[in-house]
Design a protein around this motif. Structure first.
Motif, PDB file in Angstrom:
ATOM      1  N   GLN B   6       0.847  -1.303   0.244  1.00 18.22           N
ATOM      2  CA  GLN B   6      -0.083   0.020  -0.083  1.00 18.22           C
ATOM      3  C   GLN B   6       0.760   1.272  -0.224  1.00 18.22           C
ATOM      4  OE1 GLN B   6      -2.441  -0.989   3.557  1.00 18.22           O
ATOM      5  NE2 GLN B   6      -4.357  -1.200   2.056  1.00 18.22           N
ATOM      6  N   ASN B   7       1.987   1.157   0.727  1.00 16.14           N
ATOM      7  CA  ASN B   7       2.822   2.370   0.726  1.00 16.14           C
ATOM      8  C   ASN B   7       3.551   2.416  -0.817  1.00 16.14           C
ATOM      9  OD1 ASN B   7       2.839   3.760   3.265  1.00 16.14           O
ATOM     10  ND2 ASN B   7       4.385   2.213   4.048  1.00 16.14           N
ATOM     11  N   ALA B   8       3.718   1.488  -1.330  1.00 22.04           N
ATOM     12  CA  ALA B   8       4.547   1.525  -2.682  1.00 22.04           C
ATOM     13  C   ALA B   8       3.215   2.281  -3.720  1.00 22.04           C
ATOM     14  CB  ALA B   8       4.825   0.154  -3.335  1.00 22.04           C
ATOM     15  N   HIS B   9       1.931   1.832  -3.567  1.00 22.52           N
ATOM     16  CA  HIS B   9       0.885   2.134  -4.287  1.00 22.52           C
ATOM     17  C   HIS B   9       0.658   3.906  -4.148  1.00 22.52           C
ATOM     18  CE1 HIS B   9      -3.027   2.671  -6.154  1.00 22.52           C
ATOM     19  NE2 HIS B   9      -3.745   2.169  -5.010  1.00 22.52           N
ATOM     20  N   LEU B  10       0.645   4.198  -2.801  1.00 24.42           N
ATOM     21  CA  LEU B  10       0.555   5.405  -2.337  1.00 24.42           C
ATOM     22  C   LEU B  10       1.777   6.325  -2.813  1.00 24.42           C
ATOM     23  CD1 LEU B  10      -1.083   7.863  -0.938  1.00 24.42           C
ATOM     24  CD2 LEU B  10       0.255   7.055   1.078  1.00 24.42           C
ATOM     25  N   ALA B  11       2.883   5.747  -3.044  1.00 26.67           N
ATOM     26  CA  ALA B  11       4.091   6.669  -3.432  1.00 26.67           C
ATOM     27  C   ALA B  11       3.973   6.845  -5.048  1.00 26.67           C
ATOM     28  CB  ALA B  11       5.330   5.537  -3.211  1.00 26.67           C
ATOM     29  N   LEU B  12       3.307   6.107  -5.756  1.00 27.06           N
ATOM     30  CA  LEU B  12       3.057   6.120  -7.076  1.00 27.06           C
ATOM     31  C   LEU B  12       2.235   7.397  -7.359  1.00 27.06           C
ATOM     32  CD1 LEU B  12       2.780   2.435  -8.426  1.00 27.06           C
ATOM     33  CD2 LEU B  12       4.737   4.214  -9.035  1.00 27.06           C
ATOM     34  N   LEU B  13       1.241   7.282  -6.294  1.00 28.35           N
ATOM     35  CA  LEU B  13       0.148   8.295  -6.485  1.00 28.35           C
ATOM     36  C   LEU B  13       0.619   9.906  -6.006  1.00 28.35           C
ATOM     37  CD1 LEU B  13      -3.002   6.426  -4.635  1.00 28.35           C
ATOM     38  CD2 LEU B  13      -2.481   6.970  -7.422  1.00 28.35           C
ATOM     39  N   LEU B  14       1.557   9.700  -5.015  1.00 28.28           N
ATOM     40  CA  LEU B  14       1.928  11.145  -4.499  1.00 28.28           C
ATOM     41  C   LEU B  14       2.817  11.451  -5.536  1.00 28.28           C
ATOM     42  CD1 LEU B  14       2.690  10.071  -0.688  1.00 28.28           C
ATOM     43  CD2 LEU B  14       0.923  11.882  -1.683  1.00 28.28           C
ATOM     44  N   GLU B  15       3.683  10.742  -6.190  1.00 27.23           N
ATOM     45  CA  GLU B  15       4.611  11.164  -7.242  1.00 27.23           C
ATOM     46  C   GLU B  15       3.984  12.015  -8.512  1.00 27.23           C
ATOM     47  OE1 GLU B  15       6.552  11.630 -10.574  1.00 27.23           O
ATOM     48  OE2 GLU B  15       5.372   9.885 -10.663  1.00 27.23           O
ATOM     49  N   VAL B  16       2.911  11.242  -8.874  1.00 30.07           N
ATOM     50  CA  VAL B  16       2.277  11.988  -9.883  1.00 30.07           C
ATOM     51  C   VAL B  16       1.531  13.376  -9.666  1.00 30.07           C
ATOM     52  CG1 VAL B  16       0.149  10.714  -9.912  1.00 30.07           C
ATOM     53  CG2 VAL B  16       1.216  11.496 -11.987  1.00 30.07           C
ATOM     54  N   PHE B  39      -2.282   7.756 -14.873  1.00 29.89           N
ATOM     55  CA  PHE B  39      -1.570   7.243 -13.677  1.00 29.89           C
ATOM     56  C   PHE B  39      -2.152   6.954 -12.343  1.00 29.89           C
ATOM     57  CE2 PHE B  39       1.583   9.696 -16.401  1.00 29.89           C
ATOM     58  CZ  PHE B  39       2.589   9.437 -16.055  1.00 29.89           C
ATOM     59  N   LEU B  40      -3.318   7.177 -12.240  1.00 32.82           N
ATOM     60  CA  LEU B  40      -4.087   6.718 -11.106  1.00 32.82           C
ATOM     61  C   LEU B  40      -4.520   5.323 -11.481  1.00 32.82           C
ATOM     62  CD1 LEU B  40      -6.575   9.837 -10.545  1.00 32.82           C
ATOM     63  CD2 LEU B  40      -4.468   9.656  -9.591  1.00 32.82           C
ATOM     64  N   ALA B  41      -5.021   5.149 -12.597  1.00 32.47           N
ATOM     65  CA  ALA B  41      -5.503   3.860 -12.945  1.00 32.47           C
ATOM     66  C   ALA B  41      -4.203   2.911 -12.934  1.00 32.47           C
ATOM     67  CB  ALA B  41      -6.058   3.641 -14.346  1.00 32.47           C
ATOM     68  N   GLY B  42      -2.830   3.170 -13.439  1.00 35.30           N
ATOM     69  CA  GLY B  42      -1.831   2.503 -13.510  1.00 35.30           C
ATOM     70  C   GLY B  42      -1.466   2.069 -12.273  1.00 35.30           C
ATOM     71  N   ALA B  43      -1.504   2.937 -11.274  1.00 35.44           N
ATOM     72  CA  ALA B  43      -1.087   2.735  -9.661  1.00 35.44           C
ATOM     73  C   ALA B  43      -2.055   1.568  -9.252  1.00 35.44           C
ATOM     74  CB  ALA B  43      -1.346   3.947  -8.937  1.00 35.44           C
ATOM     75  N   VAL B  44      -3.302   1.774  -9.557  1.00 37.56           N
ATOM     76  CA  VAL B  44      -4.269   0.936  -8.918  1.00 37.56           C
ATOM     77  C   VAL B  44      -4.044  -0.558  -9.453  1.00 37.56           C
ATOM     78  CG1 VAL B  44      -6.817   0.077  -8.950  1.00 37.56           C
ATOM     79  CG2 VAL B  44      -6.201   2.748  -8.612  1.00 37.56           C
ATOM     80  N   GLY B  45      -3.757  -0.268 -10.655  1.00 38.97           N
ATOM     81  CA  GLY B  45      -3.627  -1.667 -11.509  1.00 38.97           C
ATOM     82  C   GLY B  45      -2.124  -2.580 -10.987  1.00 38.97           C
ATOM     83  N   ALA B  46      -1.183  -1.858 -10.819  1.00 42.45           N
ATOM     84  CA  ALA B  46       0.022  -2.430 -10.353  1.00 42.45           C
ATOM     85  C   ALA B  46      -0.145  -3.048  -8.849  1.00 42.45           C
ATOM     86  CB  ALA B  46       1.060  -1.269 -10.221  1.00 42.45           C
TER      87      ALA B  46
END
Lengths: 283, 283
Positions: B6-16, B39-46
């Protein structure tokens, strides 16, 4: 292929990214202590509870878990109302995401589901109005302390939602078969452009139709009515297409006044989920 | 408590969501065919692939799965490089998120991990340069078709990364113990303000230090060098604090020129994850 829980998660992200969404945190606006990043973290935190619902978990406990996860950030309440709509919708999606199915899920809720709903208030401060005197033992702000009174009266979660209407348009969705959420989904599908722009347009159209109940509770009926009338004028003039700046100014003004149409945002998020899940919109 | 995935997922969201991030999609900027929502969908999908890594799954297959999920949106490649950093970091977090542990994970990668990496290219078009002639059978753009050549030569994923240095600063992180990712995490912790602003500041500081390798590959070394020099001037002047408009203009200019420092964004995402996971920053 995203799962229903993933689509619900994405719906929360797309909702907050929609801009301009007058009065609310959006892609271009933060409130003083409630920022975009809190909504991102709230959506990530809600994920486990949404998965629980997708896997057929009971609505009340899944909702409590999603709220507990959502609340694990410093902004406070970000998506409580949206989750109260999304949890039964996600649960329905495991079977068939239609109004009759989600209505049946709400009708089947139990006293235990109501207890889960009350326990969710232990995790986060939610702005709600004063209950009538006879409902004081069931004031949601009592959180889990209200559970014995709830059990004594034998109230289900749907019963609680029925007692919250009128005055809470999230509860109204539960009672009315998620009518406006499904309408929002249709509008999202019919709109053009990036989803973040469609979300903003549908938000404004919903706001133009009914005074936001969170605004009414916090700022009074007159303010809620004024906001809706002004939104209706903007929709009438097709201002998002023809005079976007005036919508941006309206958004800034509401933020400055602390007028946050949160209920309308919740219904927008529910509409985004329905449209994503049905493939009526794609990212 | 968020999990490492979840932190990795959040990191992707905060980055963009960080803005201004010159040249890249950010909270305020879309590219023509690559938008914030992708990017939002990419983060969810990852997410599933990240969970696989968090649960101790091998790096190559977890990476492939995360890329497959990320690619389930219409924008194309959003977070390939970021995931190549996050997957071993998430894997390390299950044990201890330190440079020696993540280095050991990279050193332990196998030919099967390299095959997973190659298969990931089947799911999404990634911009890469021409390989040298002797590496043509191992051109990543061949995707899974290159796996037999890979197996014949017995190359591990770390071997592949070593062959990509210099010229790819994501691969360089693998070879150098994620040095810049850990530096980015420290800077994020030391910075002030909302995380989206810290992300932008750290992005600019990284860009100011080394020419972005994605920019070098796509637009040439001279452009990459120019972008870094201009970023360095802005950092030198503390422009984000003292003259934010000039940074915003630089951001717009790079978007217009199609100059996207994606590698620097990848390292920023890795730094966000490390800082979140260690509790050095909080949302």
């Amino acid at each position: 292929m995203r799962t229903p829980a993933q689509n619900a998660h994405l719906a929360l992200l797309l909702e907050v990214a929609g801009t301009p969404k007058p009065g609310n945190v959006d892609r271009h606006r933060d409130l003083e202590d409630l920022r975009f990043e809190h909504f991102l973290a709230g959506a990530v935190g809600a994920q486990r509870g949404l998965e629980q619902a997708a896997n057929g978990g009971a609505v009340g406990p899944a909702f409590e878990r999603s709220v507990e996860g959502m609340a694990a950030q410093g902004g406070g309440n970000t998506q409580f109302g949206a989750l109260l709509l999304l949890v039964p919708l996600v649960r329905a999606a495991a079977d068939d995401l239609s109004q009759p199915v989600v209505e049946a899920i709400c009708e089947d809720t139990t006293v235990a589901d109501a207890a889960g709903f009350y326990r969710a208030f232990d995790h986060v401060d939610v702005f709600v109005g004063e209950p009538p005197a006879e409902m004081e033992p069931l004031d949601v702000r009592r959180g889990s302390d209200a559970v014995p009174a709830l059990e004594e009266r034998g109230l289900t979660l749907l019963d609680i939602m029925e007692q919250s209407v009128p005055g809470d348009d999230v509860a109204r969705e539960w009672v009315r078969g998620f009518e406006r959420s499904f309408v929002a989904a249709e509008r999202l599908a019919e709109a053009d452009g990036p989803l973040t722009e469609r979300a903003a347009a549908v938000f404004l159209s919903l706001l133009a139709e009914r005074p936001d109940t969170l605004v009414a509770t916090r700022s009074g009926e007159a303010v809620a009515q004024e906001v809706t009338e002004r939104a209706a004028e903007l929709v009438e003039r097709n201002a998002l297409e023809t005079d976007r700046k005036i919508v941006e100014r309206f958004a800034d003004e509401l933020v400055e006044r602390g007028v946050n149409p949160g209920t309308t945002a919740d219904i927008t998020a529910a509409g985004l989920f329905i449209a994503l899940e049905r493939g009526a919109i794609t990212v």
